[in-house]
Scaffold this motif. Structure first.
Motif, short mmCIF file in Angstrom:
data_model
loop_
_atom_site.label_atom_id
_atom_site.label_comp_id
_atom_site.label_asym_id
_atom_site.label_seq_id
_atom_site.Cartn_x
_atom_site.Cartn_y
_atom_site.Cartn_z
N SER A 1 -2.51 -4.71 11.92
CA SER A 1 -0.95 -4.89 12.26
C SER A 1 -0.25 -4.99 11.01
O SER A 1 0.63 -4.70 10.74
N ARG A 2 -0.78 -5.54 9.99
CA ARG A 2 -0.26 -6.13 8.63
C ARG A 2 0.03 -4.70 8.17
O ARG A 2 0.82 -4.79 7.30
N TYR A 3 -0.84 -3.63 8.32
CA TYR A 3 -0.72 -2.29 7.56
C TYR A 3 0.18 -1.34 8.20
O TYR A 3 0.11 -0.22 7.91
N VAL A 4 0.76 -1.63 9.48
CA VAL A 4 1.31 -0.79 10.44
C VAL A 4 2.39 0.19 9.78
O VAL A 4 2.62 1.27 10.24
N ARG A 5 3.17 -0.24 8.59
CA ARG A 5 4.12 0.65 7.84
C ARG A 5 3.62 1.63 6.87
O ARG A 5 4.10 2.59 6.55
N ASP B 1 -7.85 -5.87 13.16
CA ASP B 1 -6.64 -5.96 13.42
C ASP B 1 -5.88 -5.20 11.97
O ASP B 1 -5.94 -5.71 11.30
N GLU C 1 -5.23 5.50 9.89
CA GLU C 1 -6.59 4.25 10.15
C GLU C 1 -7.60 4.45 9.16
O GLU C 1 -8.21 3.54 8.53
#
Ligand SMILES: [Zn+2]
Length: 255
Positions: free
Chosen positions: A4-8, A2, A15
């Protein structure tokens, strides 16, 4: 996995870059003024494993710049920093070393990590780290601050910190005055350098960045390898306590 925490940040580092950060092991030596922002931003960025070395206890007058220790007066700084990281990003594995780095423990600790960020408050600790990192072939991110001023460089192979200076003054750390934002600014430079090392980007190698935040003057000094440097010439291949006494001059070499 996952992410999502690092999406920015993934649009910038990819990735693949995020996975590199999540596999990386970074040692932060000193959880004080510089170490606080280093630890906060490396944890937030998702570094896989953070080692934090500090033998000091949090005191109220530290909080002017050591912002990760809020609410933890009286606690060991490495333990306090570990609690901060666990709150900020539970995905990060944290190892607290609640004692100071010294000639007897440096090689054993440094060898476990990919990158070392040097944030201690003594020349002795800076030098023992410099020498251990060169002996073990680990990159080291350096910074030092005073008042509104500071410097930063990244040591990868050579030139090293001992190429710059051969003797070091004995400084009483309690006498050093520093503005909190100076620690924050240079700590962020160190965190940025550590992240770039892990991502394989260019860093401040062979360049000492110096800034005065009062005048906002920035300049760089080119650092070249000193042919007489005992570390870069390969004459020092082990850590001897004699080399970290007094002015920390190298007095014992191999062979
Ligand atoms: Zn050197």
């Amino acid at each position: 996995m996952d992410l999502s925490r690092y999406v920015r940040q993934i649009p910038i580092i990819g990735e693949e870059g995020q996975e590199k950060l999540m596999k990386a092991k970074v040692l932060v030596v000193g959880a004080g003024g510089l170490g606080s922002p280093v630890i906060a931003y490396l944890a937030a960025a998702g570094i896989g494993k953070l080692g934090i070395v500090d033998g000091d206890t949090v005191e109220e007058h530290n909080l002017q710049r050591q912002i990760i220790h809020a609410g933890n007066v009286g606690m060991n700084k490495a333990e306090s920093a570990k609690k901060f990281v666990e709150r900020l990003n539970p995905e990060v594995e944290v190892v607290a070393y609640p004692f100071d780095i010294d000639p007897s423990n440096v090689l054993e600790i440094v060898k476990e990590y990919d990158v070392v960020v040097s944030c201690p408050d003594t020349f002795k600790a800076r030098l023992v780290l410099n020498d251990a990192c060169r002996i073990l072939g680990k990159p080291m991110v350096h910074a030092a601050i005073l008042g509104f001023e500071g410097e930063a460089t990244t040591i990868v192979d050579t030139p090293c910190y001992r190429c710059l200076y051969t003797t070091f003054p004995k400084v009483d750390k309690t006498a050093i005055a520093v503005v909190g934002v100076t620690a924050g600014f240079f700590g962020c430079i160190q965190a940025s350098e550590a992240i770039k090392l892990i991502l394989g980007m260019d860093v401040l190698k062979g360049r000492m960045l110096r800034c005065d935040l009062r005048t906002m003057e920035f300049f760089e000094i080119e650092i070249s390898t000193n042919p007489d440097c005992p570390v870069c010439s390969g004459k020092l291949r082990n850590i001897y306590p004699e080399n970290y006494e007094g002015e920390c001059e190298i007095v014992k070499l191999d062979g």
